[in-house]
Design an enzyme around this catalytic site. Structure first.
Site, short mmCIF file in Angstrom:
data_model
loop_
_atom_site.label_atom_id
_atom_site.label_comp_id
_atom_site.label_asym_id
_atom_site.label_seq_id
_atom_site.Cartn_x
_atom_site.Cartn_y
_atom_site.Cartn_z
N GLU A 168 0.59 -1.32 -0.05
CA GLU A 168 -0.10 0.25 -0.04
C GLU A 168 0.78 1.44 -0.02
OE1 GLU A 168 -3.01 -0.12 3.04
OE2 GLU A 168 -3.81 -1.96 2.11
N GLU A 354 -4.95 -8.93 1.10
CA GLU A 354 -5.82 -8.51 2.19
C GLU A 354 -7.34 -8.52 2.04
OE1 GLU A 354 -4.10 -5.15 4.59
OE2 GLU A 354 -2.08 -5.74 4.20
#
Ligand code: FCB
Length: 451
Positions: A168, A354
């Site tokens: 991220e 995720e």
């Protein structure tokens, strides 16, 4: 369990994910250097309740038990991250062998019980010494990250075949350097934009180095992708939603596939982007084997440019189901983003790196932890993954976030994402009902009868 879930391909990868700072603890043991998250969480007022990752799930000492637990849960893969300051306490230069040994033993233990390691090199715990020299906004960081990637892949590349460079980068850059809610806690948009470029450049450089050390590496990067929808069909809301999509999703996706930075967002930032040097965009666009998708929720965007009264009435509202993070439960968003990655971006392979939800879990009098909302969340998202594969999207695996309740960044220990409950007083682990359900799903999908 619904029939739906039975039909994943036999080679589909079933895993869970964690991150070093969120579970390891041992923040200053065995030669580990300070990270920006150590510094940030030790600064009063930065993390709810004054929580820190000093001890976290004490995984640094309990990793053997945690591997045994994963085996018990029937997991086939484990995505974890490496703490850069455990390997290179000064950011670069001298290698801390004890740090390497820790991860090396972990990898061996996983392989021994048939769990495939997926290593993430950077999940936000930058060595503080490198932040002191400018951190991600400074170009020197690219050389140091490349060196770090080299050291780790030389040490583990004989056994670790699945590599994610960054987790991220949008969060590292913008939440860390422009919103100030994450380490290092700055609020300078120019720095954040430069940070995003150096993160991407570091990714591109690291891919080549890792491939060199590990020719059969399966290489990727994990992005937080949040589909955005306009709150009404008005031009203002559609414009606003296109902007947020550009800022969060396209800002990373586009340069990674060779399209460069999205011009609408470059214009809206109004920065000179002088840090983009010749050749950088080619380096960033190095082909990778997969894209990691971290998906939690969608965004619904209402324009700030005009007043509510002048805008068209809202037509899109969040549903009633909201997690402890105040995130709407919206499984269809995962299907939408997966379709887009395949049809608009031609991504050749995708892992859900995720996906999960925080709920206020409690131990019941019989010692069990029942988490029906998380179970239902995971189940409905998996159904969307399956639906996406049926229209041809090449999703190769799924990692639930997270194995353990852990240090949830600015929220400290107040948000529980684990499929395994952690009592932070005793460090006792209790698999929740979602973990038992997940175990069954994995088992049934691994049977020979499954095509
Ligand atoms: C993601 C992070 C992960 C965890 C989840 C809830 O953005 O990658 O570490 O905090 O959110």
């Amino acid at each position: 369990m619904s029939e739906e879930i039975y039909t994943f391909p036999k080679d589909f990868i079933w895993g869970v994910a964690t991150a070093s700072y969120q579970i390891e603890g041992a923040w200053d043991e065995d030669g580990k250097g300070e990270s920006i998250w150590d510094r940030f969480s030790h600064t009063p007022g930065k993390v709810d309740n004054g929580d820190t990752g000093d001890v976290a799930c004490d995984h640094y000492h309990r990793w053997r038990d945690d591997v045994a637990l994963m085996k018990e849960l029937g997991l086939k893969a484990y995505r974890f991250s490496i703490a850069w300051p455990r390997i290179l306490p000064d950011g670069w230069g001298e290698v801390n062998q004890v740090g390497i040994d820790f991860y090396s033993q972990l990898v061996d233990a996983l392989l021994e019980v048939g769990i495939v390691p997926f290593v993430t090199l950077y999940h936000w715990d930058l060595p503080q010494v490198l932040q002191d020299e400018g951190g991600w906004p400074a170009r020197m960081i690219v050389d140091t990250f490349t060196e770090y990637a080299d050291v780790v892949s030389r040490a583990l590349g004989d056994r670790v075949k699945n590599w994610t460079t960054l987790n991220e980068p949008w969060v590292s850059a913008f939440v860390g350097y422009s919103m100030g809610r994450h380490a290092p806690g700055y609020t300078d948009q120019g720095e954040a934009i430069a940070a995003s470029h150096h993160l991407l450049l570091s990714h591109g450089r690291a891919v080549s180095v890792i491939r060199n050390n590990c020719p059969d590496a399966n290489m990727g990067i994990a992005l937080n992708l949040t589909p955005q929808e306009p709150a009404s069909p008005s031009v203002a809301d559609r414009k606003a939603s296109t902007w947020v999509d550009g800022y969060i999703n396209r800002w990373f996706l586009d340069p990674l596939v060779g399209r460069g930075y999205p011009q609408d967002i470059v214009n809206s930032f109004g920065h000179a982007m002088e840090f983009v040097q010749a050749g950088d965009l080619d380096t960033i666009a190095v082909p990778v084997d997969f894209l990691g998708v971290n998906y939690y929720t969608r965004g619904i965007v209402r324009s700030n440019d005009i007043s509510d009264a002048d805008n068209e009435p809202r037509t899109v509202y969040p549903g009633d189901e909201i997690t402890e993070m105040d995130w709407e439960v919206y499984p269809k968003g995962l299907y939408n983003i997966l379709g887009r990655l395949y049809f608009d971006y031609a991504i050749p392979a995708i892992y859900i790196t995720e996906n999960g939800a925080a709920f206020a879990d409690e131990i019941s009098p019989d010692g069990q932890v029942d988490d029906p909302y998380r179970l239902s969340y995971l189940k409905r998202h998996l159904e969307m993954v399956k639906k996406a594969t049926q229209i041809g999207v090449p999703v190769k695996g799924y990692f639930a976030w997270s194995l353990l309740d852990n240090f949830e960044w600015g929220y400290g220990y107040s948000k529980r994402f684990g499929i395994v409950y952690v009592d932070f007083q005793t460090q006792q682990r209790i698999p929740k009902s979602s973990a038992k359900w997940y175990r069954k799903v994995i088992h049934e999908n691994s049977l020979d009868a499954v095509a």
